[in-house]
Design an enzyme around this catalytic site. Structure first.
Site: not given
Ligand SMILES: [Fe+2]
Length: 282
Positions: A57, A85
């Site tokens: 992130n 992610h």
């Protein structure tokens, strides 16, 4: 502000000790800034030889770019781990694909969960050697409970461990459910040096060395802004909870902390003797 807690196993082991610093999920620019501020002095003070950072992130709260990965390597990271992610920044795919599997270069040191479907870009395991010559491996795994579908991390790690010769093995288990993470800790006790949880962005107070010598913490915690909802601007998240209306999430900035785990192990056996939780603010 500093919080240091130590849990030590009285193993009476011999041999050279190796200190490993594992930095929890960097979130956005606030996370990058606080890690830049602290990683050098923490590494120096504890004679750290292996630095692993979860960077999934690091780019505005969503994914990681090649430039940010390079910046984190410049700060001293040996290996970067990620999680769900990993694909948020498309340009990272070219970066991952830019090196062959046996390369020691930086793009090869950016990991994605090893138990993703076969054939996807990137790798879930990196094997290297520390400056003093200690072989190590870092494995990135993803959980399945309350997460997007992946392959079974428990059987995946069995297969992965068969192919690793290093005794010092650090596992980043990027997972949501506490139960799945605790189970993985017990499953790997005595088989790896450390099982460190990431993804939930809240540090847990359960760091310990398990009976057979594996350092464990359910979640190392986010390195990012704590005046937020797990990194995101709190007003934006509250609006979503209160109205159910969709909206763009943005990374918060306030009250940044670097959360990390410092693991000490025997460089020959890979058996952990201590784990220390680190939380450092501005
Ligand atoms: Fe995640």
């Amino acid at each position: 502000m500093a919080v240091f807690l130590v849990w030590t196993l009285d193993s009476g082991h011999q041999g050279q000790l190796l200190n490993i610093l594992f930095v929890g999920d960097i979130f956005g620019s606030a996370g990058r800034k606080i890690v830049r501020e602290h990683i050098g002095h923490v590494s120096q003070a504890h004679n750290v030889e292996l630095v692993v950072i979860n960077a999934e992130n690091a780019a505005g709260g969503f994914g990681v770019t090649p430039q940010i990965a390079e910046d984190l390597f410049d700060l001293g990271a040996d290996v970067l781990t990620t999680g769900n992610h990993i694909w948020d920044k498309r340009e990272l795919i070219d970066y991952l694909n830019s090196v062959p599997a046996d390369s020691p270069d930086r793009p090869r040191r950016v990991l994605r969960p090893a138990n993703f479907q076969p054939g996807l870009p990137g790798y879930g395991v990196f094997e290297g050697t520390t400056e003093s010559g200690v072989p190590y491996a870092v494995v990135n795994l993803g959980g399945r409970v309350f997460m997007n579908a992946t392959n079974d991390p428990f059987h995946a790690i069995d297969d992965i461990l068969k192919g690793i010769e290093a005794k010092v093995i650090v596992v980043d288990f990027h997972a949501e459910a506490t139960s799945e993470k605790v189970a993985m800790g017990w499953y790997l006790d005595g088989r790896v040096t450390a099982v460190l949880g990431t993804h939930t962005h809240i540090p847990t107070a359960d760091e310990r060395v398990l009976p057979l010598g594996t350092a464990y913490q359910t979640d190392v915690g986010m390195s990012g802004p704590y005046d937020s909802v797990i990194g995101v601007d709190k007003d934006l998240v509250l609006r979503k909870f209160l109205t159910g209306m969709p909206g763009k999430f943005e990374a918060a900035k306030g009250n940044p902390k670097m959360c990390a785990a410092l693991v000490t192990c025997d460089a020959v056996t890979g058996r952990a003797s201590a784990i220390q939780r680190i939380v450092l603010g501005e």
